[in-house]
Design an enzyme around this catalytic site. Structure first.
Site, short mmCIF file in Angstrom:
data_model
loop_
_atom_site.label_atom_id
_atom_site.label_comp_id
_atom_site.label_asym_id
_atom_site.label_seq_id
_atom_site.Cartn_x
_atom_site.Cartn_y
_atom_site.Cartn_z
N ASP A 204 11.96 1.12 -3.34
CA ASP A 204 10.68 0.43 -3.27
C ASP A 204 10.83 -1.03 -3.66
O ASP A 204 11.58 -1.36 -4.58
CB ASP A 204 9.74 1.14 -4.26
CG ASP A 204 8.34 0.57 -4.25
OD1 ASP A 204 7.68 0.67 -3.22
OD2 ASP A 204 7.92 0.02 -5.29
N GLU A 246 12.99 -1.06 1.25
CA GLU A 246 11.68 -1.58 1.60
C GLU A 246 11.69 -3.07 1.25
O GLU A 246 11.44 -3.46 0.12
CB GLU A 246 10.56 -0.89 0.82
CG GLU A 246 9.20 -1.33 1.35
CD GLU A 246 8.09 -1.48 0.30
OE1 GLU A 246 6.93 -1.55 0.70
OE2 GLU A 246 8.38 -1.58 -0.90
C1 GLC Z 1 5.52 -0.56 -2.18
C2 GLC Z 1 4.83 0.74 -1.87
C3 GLC Z 1 3.37 0.62 -2.22
C4 GLC Z 1 3.24 0.28 -3.68
C5 GLC Z 1 4.06 -0.98 -4.03
C6 GLC Z 1 4.18 -1.16 -5.50
O1 GLC Z 1 5.08 -1.59 -1.38
O2 GLC Z 1 5.03 1.09 -0.53
O3 GLC Z 1 2.67 1.80 -1.91
O4 GLC Z 1 1.90 0.07 -4.01
O5 GLC Z 1 5.37 -0.88 -3.55
O6 GLC Z 1 4.99 -0.16 -6.06
#
Ligand code: GLC
Ligand code: CA
Length: 556
Positions: A204, A246
């Site tokens: 993440d 991500e």
């Molecule tokens: C990422 C996740 C999201 C979350 C953010 C903070 O973007 O996909 O759902 O709110 O991280 O952890």
């Protein structure tokens, strides 16, 4: 198969993103759980899923739906026990489904013991696990991400009288990666779950681990170095497991997360995703051609993760202002459809549930270079609920049947963690696994068929290169996917009208195109341009069969 080849499994895999709480409630308390997910593994197997991506299931006060972790070593009680998790994982493996899980490295919940200790006392040993400052002016070039709820990345801590740093909600303090104890602890978290047999992590918020004055505090060299370190650990201690990034960034920065085949195995193709929708809105293939050219090539053993929707808003952070305007005016006409810099809607509602458009989108998802990632429920054309707060409108219960609570749970309806979708245009009574399984023309059955077709030509779609076929019609997107003598020509009509396109396929003279979904022979390619007519949002996938090759079709 040699081990190195086996370890490339992610290159041919279909991924399925699912939230434990949303899939199936086995004990009827209103929240989905690991036992429920385990019971539904056969559904995923039949659908054609190779790898499940689990959203965070660790202990959490759920201020950010589990992305705020208060104990990395335990499971949120409603989701089940460690034994339930292990049973689910082992059963998934026994039917050939892999499982990766979300790993939130950047931040924690303010309810984690580490932060509780740190905020009580400046001399606490945990103080330096977080980022503190006497002023809220440090790192002022870093953008605020959750702009609808936060005004600053600093929040005042009144007891010890300093600000702490957070890139997301103020209830999610960032960890301090300059501290070697933090770097080591997060490796231990990874080892803990990998030892149970997990096949990797969806990491993440990767760009934000380190902060440096004078930068935007994203994609810093220190951050890359740490991920390279994690990759080394994986390769050494857990070969065959993967890291998926991500990193919601522009193409150049996003690509850097592949490193030199020594960082992430996969990255989400964030640059591509919104441009697929922009291409539809503009009725032009160009946005897709341009972005694919900018996001390729990548290192040989790496892959993009291709997705249309996920559990977040459809993010529009990394597009131009003009592109964002197009997106809002086409897909978010009601203000409630927007959140931060994005659109909080599911796939089917985004395109007004237009079947041809949905099919076109799936055909793109499954044929553009990269591994496809489906979001649970989108295979049914599930609706959303923009009147639920935050991103909850796209996180409602999975729809299994037309029974009470969509067959998700036998709890009292008021007890469900979220209402089910009852909007008449998307009512769960029609959009559910059982009903859709019974009718051959349903979206579910169509998606299944497409996944089977994709798998049949997995090496071409999973490993092959892409060559665009040039032509005059900007509404038509045409490319050939190619791998070791096999090739599939893909032709898409991005417009709302009928169209035609003439392709120069001279290099395939004497080949016969065969439509791969219905296995239909097309006329041989000759000297003249090859001519296609396409209905609105129509498409073709055509195998180009060489003159000396069997086409394998049974005659009627
Ligand atoms: C990422 C996740 C999201 C979350 C953010 C903070 O973007 O996909 O759902 O709110 O991280 O952890
Ligand atoms: Ca339950």
């Amino acid at each position: 198969m040699p081990a190195e080849e086996m370890n490339l499994w992610y290159r041919d895999a279909i991924f399925y993103e699912v939230h434990v709480k949303s899939f199936y409630d086995s004990n009827n308390d209103g929240t989905g759980d690991f036992e429920g997910l385990r019971q539904k593994l056969d559904y995923l197997k039949t659908l054609g899923v190779d790898c499940i991506w689990l959203l965070p299931f660790y202990k959490s006060p759920l201020k950010d739906d589990g992305y705020d972790i208060s104990d990395f070593y335990s499971i949120q009680p409603e989701y089940g026990t460690m034994e339930d998790f292990q049973r689910f994982l082992d059963d998934a493996h026994s039917i050939g489904i892999r499982v990766i899980a979300d790993l939130v490295l950047n931040h924690v919940s303010d309810q984690i013991e580490w932060f509780k200790e740190a905020r009580r006392d400046r001399n606490s040993p945990k103080r330096s696990w977080f980022v503190w400052s006497d002023t809220d002016q440090k790192y002022s070039q870093a953008r605020v991400i959750f702009i609808d709820s936060e005004i600053s990345n600093w929040t005042w801590e009144p007891v010890t009288r300093q600000y702490y740093w957070h890139r997301f909600y103020s209830s999610q303090p960032d960890l301090n990666y300059d501290n070697p104890e933090v770097r080591e602890e997060m490796k231990n978290v990874m080892r803990f779950w990998l030892k149970k047999g997990l096949d990797g992590f969806r990491c993440d918020a990767v760009p934000y681990l380190f902060e440096r004055e004078g930068t935007d505090c994203e994609n810093l060299p220190e951050t890359h170095a740490y991920f390279k370190d994690l990759r080394k650990m994986l390769d050494l201690e857990f070969p065959g497991t993967i890291l998926l990034a991500e990193a919601n960034q522009w193409p150049t920065q996003a690509k850097e997360y592949f490193g030199n085949e020594d960082e992430f195995h996969m990255c989400f193709n964030f640059p591509l995703m919104p441009r697929i929708f922009i291409a539809l809105a503009r009725q032009s293939a160009l946005p897709i051609v341009e972005i694919i050219n900018q996001t390729l090539p990548i290192p040989a053993t790496c892959d993009w993760g291709i997705f249309l929707r996920n559990h977040d808003e459809l993010t529009l952070e990394m597009v131009t202002d003009e592109e964002r305007d197009i997106m809002y005016s086409e897909y978010a006409k009601i203000p409630k459809m927007r959140l931060n810099l994005g659109i909080r809607r599911r796939l089917a509602p985004l395109v007004d549930n237009d079947r041809a458009t949905l099919e076109l989108l799936y055909a793109l998802l499954l044929s553009i270079p990269g591994s496809p990632i489906l979001y649970y429920g989108d295979e049914l054309g599930m609706g959303d609920n923009i009147y639920l707060g935050d991103r909850n409108g796209v996180r409602t219960p999975m729809q299994w049947s037309y029974d009470r609570n969509a067959g998700f749970s036998r709890a009292d309806t008021e007890q469900l963690y979220s209402p089910v979708i009852t909007n008449p245009n998307f009512h769960y009574e029609s959009f559910n696994v059982e009903s859709e399984s019974r009718i051959s023309s349903s979206l579910l059955n169509w998606v299944k068929k497409m996944l089977r077709t994709r798998k049949k030509y997995n090496t071409i779609f999973g490993r092959g290169n892409i060559e665009f076929v040039t032509h005059e019609n900007k509404k038509a997107l045409c490319y050939v996917r190619k791998y070791e003598g096999g090739q599939i020509l893909c032709v898409f009509n991005m417009s709302k009208k009928h169209t035609y396109v003439e392709l120069d396929l001279k290099q395939y003279k004497g080949y016969r195109p065969v439509e791969v979904i219905t296995e239909t022979r097309f006329p041989f390619i000759g000297d003249l341009p090859y001519f296609f007519t396409l209905p609105p949002h129509g498409f073709f996938w055509l195998r180009l069969v060489a003159p000396n090759e069997e086409d394998g079709i049974q005659d009627d």
